[in-house]
Design a protein around this motif. Structure first.
Motif, PDB file in Angstrom:
ATOM      1  N   ASP A   1     -40.688   0.868 -36.779  1.00  0.00           N
ATOM      2  CA  ASP A   1     -42.073   0.447 -37.192  1.00  0.00           C
ATOM      3  C   ASP A   1     -43.199   1.527 -36.924  1.00  0.00           C
ATOM      4  OD1 ASP A   1     -40.955  -1.948 -37.773  1.00  0.00           O
ATOM      5  OD2 ASP A   1     -41.557  -2.965 -35.706  1.00  0.00           O
ATOM      6  N   ILE A   2     -43.041   2.718 -36.481  1.00  0.00           N
ATOM      7  CA  ILE A   2     -44.017   3.626 -36.246  1.00  0.00           C
ATOM      8  C   ILE A   2     -44.030   4.786 -37.174  1.00  0.00           C
ATOM      9  CG2 ILE A   2     -44.758   5.431 -34.461  1.00  0.00           C
ATOM     10  CD1 ILE A   2     -45.157   2.497 -33.370  1.00  0.00           C
TER      11      ILE A   2
ATOM     12  N   GLU B   1     -55.539   7.360 -29.752  1.00  0.00           N
ATOM     13  CA  GLU B   1     -56.942   6.855 -30.273  1.00  0.00           C
ATOM     14  C   GLU B   1     -56.586   5.559 -30.979  1.00  0.00           C
ATOM     15  OE1 GLU B   1     -58.877  10.062 -32.572  1.00  0.00           O
ATOM     16  OE2 GLU B   1     -57.983  11.529 -31.123  1.00  0.00           O
ATOM     17  N   LEU B   2     -57.304   4.602 -30.654  1.00  0.00           N
ATOM     18  CA  LEU B   2     -56.825   3.349 -31.052  1.00  0.00           C
ATOM     19  C   LEU B   2     -57.978   3.083 -32.490  1.00  0.00           C
ATOM     20  CD1 LEU B   2     -56.403   0.997 -27.921  1.00  0.00           C
ATOM     21  CD2 LEU B   2     -54.640   1.943 -29.330  1.00  0.00           C
ATOM     22  N   ASP B   3     -57.862   3.908 -33.433  1.00  0.00           N
ATOM     23  CA  ASP B   3     -58.412   3.856 -34.654  1.00  0.00           C
ATOM     24  C   ASP B   3     -57.556   2.926 -35.453  1.00  0.00           C
ATOM     25  OD1 ASP B   3     -60.373   5.747 -33.806  1.00  0.00           O
ATOM     26  OD2 ASP B   3     -59.165   7.252 -34.470  1.00  0.00           O
ATOM     27  N   ASP B   4     -57.835   2.862 -36.602  1.00  0.00           N
ATOM     28  CA  ASP B   4     -56.951   1.977 -37.512  1.00  0.00           C
ATOM     29  C   ASP B   4     -56.570   2.690 -38.690  1.00  0.00           C
ATOM     30  OD1 ASP B   4     -55.759  -0.169 -38.669  1.00  0.00           O
ATOM     31  OD2 ASP B   4     -57.343  -1.232 -39.610  1.00  0.00           O
ATOM     32  N   PRO B   5     -55.345   3.353 -38.735  1.00  0.00           N
ATOM     33  CA  PRO B   5     -54.206   3.073 -37.687  1.00  0.00           C
ATOM     34  C   PRO B   5     -54.424   4.014 -36.483  1.00  0.00           C
ATOM     35  CG  PRO B   5     -53.417   4.564 -39.530  1.00  0.00           C
ATOM     36  CD  PRO B   5     -54.850   4.297 -39.736  1.00  0.00           C
TER      37      PRO B   5
ATOM     38  N   PHE C   1     -49.789  -2.899 -28.148  1.00  0.00           N
ATOM     39  CA  PHE C   1     -50.562  -3.755 -27.335  1.00  0.00           C
ATOM     40  C   PHE C   1     -51.906  -3.058 -26.933  1.00  0.00           C
ATOM     41  CE2 PHE C   1     -46.010  -4.578 -26.431  1.00  0.00           C
ATOM     42  CZ  PHE C   1     -46.160  -6.066 -26.630  1.00  0.00           C
ATOM     43  N   GLY C   2     -52.159  -1.714 -27.696  1.00  0.00           N
ATOM     44  CA  GLY C   2     -53.407  -1.079 -27.294  1.00  0.00           C
ATOM     45  C   GLY C   2     -53.375  -0.981 -25.896  1.00  0.00           C
TER      46      GLY C   2
END
Length: 188
Positions: free
Chosen positions: A46-47, A70-74, A111-112
């Motif tokens: 899925d990555i 970096e928990l940006d989107d994506p 899960f961040g």
């Protein structure tokens, strides 16, 4: 790494145990694609691997690699591999380090920062990738400094320095005697 990808690297005259820093990053990126293709039951499928930046560091000596997200989107990931670790362990052991870091990528995306880095979620993903739970042990020092009088090891270094080139100009803290140096080449 698949046979085709291994063949591509070796036909360019590259031994997988003799890669330079840039080649290590390229080989790791190719190997990650192979891991994704060969572990179809794993959440690695899925990555989007294009969102992983691969680097090799000559300065990273306390671990085999690390993953920053970096928990940006994506999310965007950077996996930094230890070039000294690769030199000490070789390609075969480095592939375990790469799979371990890919497991971190999956957990970070799913899960961040809400889970422990090596918790249950990580364990499940690591198992799906046949990744080791723990990274490799400490990277061996390239240089060891000893007291010339009592023989005690006084320091270990990863990089050459004035103390490794001119140890007689320095004294040990234990006996105040000149230092002696042993290099990685002497241990083989």
């Amino acid at each position: 790494m698949s046979r085709t990808q291994t063949h591509d690297l070796t036909t360019r005259g590259t031994d997988l145990n003799e890669l330079d820093r840039d080649e290590l990053s390229t080989a790791a990126e190719q190997y990650a694609r192979n891991v994704q293709e060969s572990h179809v039951e794993s959440p690695i499928g899925d990555i989007e691997l294009a969102r992983i930046n691969w680097k090799a560091s000559s300065q990273l000596c306390r671990s085999g690699a690390y993953c920053e997200t970096e928990l940006d989107d994506p999310p965007v990931h950077t996996i930094v591999l230890s070039y000294p670790g690769y030199r000490a362990w070789g390609w075969d052991r480095m592939t375990g380090v790469i799979r371990h870091e890919l497991a971190h990528v999956v957990v970070n995306e799913q899960f961040g920062d809400e889970v422990r880095p090596h918790g249950t979620e990580f364990r499940d993903v690591a198992e799906s990738l046949d990744a080791p739970m723990r990274g490799e042990g400490p990277i061996p020092y390239r240089y060891k400094l000893f007291c010339s009088r009592c023989g005690s090891m006084t320091d270990g270094l990863y990089q050459a320095s004035d103390r490794t080139r001119n140890p007689w100009n320095y004294t040990s803290s234990c006996c105040q005697a000149p230092l002696q140096v042993e290099t990685e080449e002497m241990w083989r």
